[in-house]
Design a protein around this motif. Sequence first.
Motif, PDB file in Angstrom:
ATOM      1  N   TRP A 158       6.023   0.833  -0.339  1.00  0.00           N
ATOM      2  CA  TRP A 158       4.815   1.657  -0.385  1.00  0.00           C
ATOM      3  C   TRP A 158       3.850   1.171  -1.465  1.00  0.00           C
ATOM      4  O   TRP A 158       2.628   1.214  -1.284  1.00  0.00           O
ATOM      5  N   THR A 168      -7.701   5.668   6.565  1.00  0.00           N
ATOM      6  CA  THR A 168      -6.719   6.225   7.502  1.00  0.00           C
ATOM      7  C   THR A 168      -5.871   5.132   8.116  1.00  0.00           C
ATOM      8  O   THR A 168      -4.643   5.256   8.213  1.00  0.00           O
ATOM      9  N   LEU A 215      -3.570  10.002  -2.515  1.00  0.00           N
ATOM     10  CA  LEU A 215      -2.880   9.699  -1.260  1.00  0.00           C
ATOM     11  C   LEU A 215      -1.775   8.666  -1.475  1.00  0.00           C
ATOM     12  O   LEU A 215      -0.716   8.745  -0.842  1.00  0.00           O
ATOM     13  N   ALA A 216      -2.008   7.716  -2.360  1.00  0.00           N
ATOM     14  CA  ALA A 216      -0.982   6.714  -2.645  1.00  0.00           C
ATOM     15  C   ALA A 216       0.161   7.292  -3.470  1.00  0.00           C
ATOM     16  O   ALA A 216       1.283   6.766  -3.431  1.00  0.00           O
ATOM     17  N   THR A 240      -3.461   3.780   5.531  1.00  0.00           N
ATOM     18  CA  THR A 240      -2.352   4.701   5.296  1.00  0.00           C
ATOM     19  C   THR A 240      -1.293   4.581   6.377  1.00  0.00           C
ATOM     20  O   THR A 240      -0.078   4.559   6.093  1.00  0.00           O
ATOM     21  N   SER A 294       0.654   1.364   5.806  1.00  0.00           N
ATOM     22  CA  SER A 294       1.631   1.510   4.725  1.00  0.00           C
ATOM     23  C   SER A 294       2.837   2.332   5.157  1.00  0.00           C
ATOM     24  O   SER A 294       3.977   2.001   4.825  1.00  0.00           O
ATOM     25  N   LEU A 312      -2.464   0.504   2.240  1.00  0.00           N
ATOM     26  CA  LEU A 312      -3.244   1.426   1.416  1.00  0.00           C
ATOM     27  C   LEU A 312      -3.444   0.906   0.001  1.00  0.00           C
ATOM     28  O   LEU A 312      -4.516   1.097  -0.590  1.00  0.00           O
TER      29      LEU A 312
END
Length: 308
Positions: free
Chosen positions: A225, A89, A281-282, A92, A95, A243
């Motif tokens: 990202w 978390t 998630l990425a 994330t 990022s 991330l």
Amino acid sequence: MSLLGFGIARGSRTGLRPAWEEQPTRAGLATKGAVLTLVCLAVLFPVWVVIVTSLSSVRTITEAGGLVVIPRSITFLHYQELLSGGQVTRATLVSLGVTVVGTLFSMTVSVLCAYGLSRPGSVLHRPILLVLVATMFFGAGLIPTYLVVQGLGLTDSYLSLILPSAVSVFNILVLRAFFMGTAQELIDSARVDGAGDLRILWQIVMPLSRAVIAVITLFYAVGYWSAWFNASIYISDPDMLPLQNVMQQLVIKQQKPTGLAQAINTGHLSPLAIQMAVMVLALVPVAFLSPFVQKHFKEGMLTGAVKG
């Protein structure tokens, strides 16, 4: 009108192929369709496996012996555990922050630089342009770059994830080429009305360049990202890792995320599903933004690359 022009005009009006192009055969169309279908399956199948595995229970993954192809029992437990706090978390959020701030900074510098270089009367625009182009072919190398970042005191700082790769000369050249296509009459008319360069850029040039700006913004955002190299060099604090670096530790180094080790050891969570969930998630932000910018790719990149 020449025969060539007549053929192009007739083809564009009727929707038919020009006279010099042969009509495709059924075998050719079938072959193209089969090849495109195979290519799409080759691209989508790994993504499907990653998503299905991340949504599978521990029992389903155990029965499948690893990656799951056919979903049986869907659960969001792994995503809930990852996003309930902890290393993933935090990574994330890091990022997201670096991507938003870095993209805004990169676009601001790139647009201002490209607009200045697109004006023929700007001071020293030709030598500056040559210097920028030279950096595309000659780089200082990793060690001098690290020494500069270290000398500026940017190590273990979020600025080290933004400033070393903040500007892409290629993106500046594409923006410059597009800005040069702006009608000079519009700019002269705005100057007569008393508008300055910043107002001309903001109210005239940028609205006419929405396509290329959208594409370049996506390029910068995806770059920030997806970046992991700068963090692996300049960041030593694990709480500051983005991330992508956390995903590298989970997938490649087989490390267990902080806060979930006990749940994985007891069999409550599957380490493979955790890895696949982090990969999803990425992937989500890029997959979400790409369709909105897709319509601008042709106009933004091709036109910007040809003009100037």
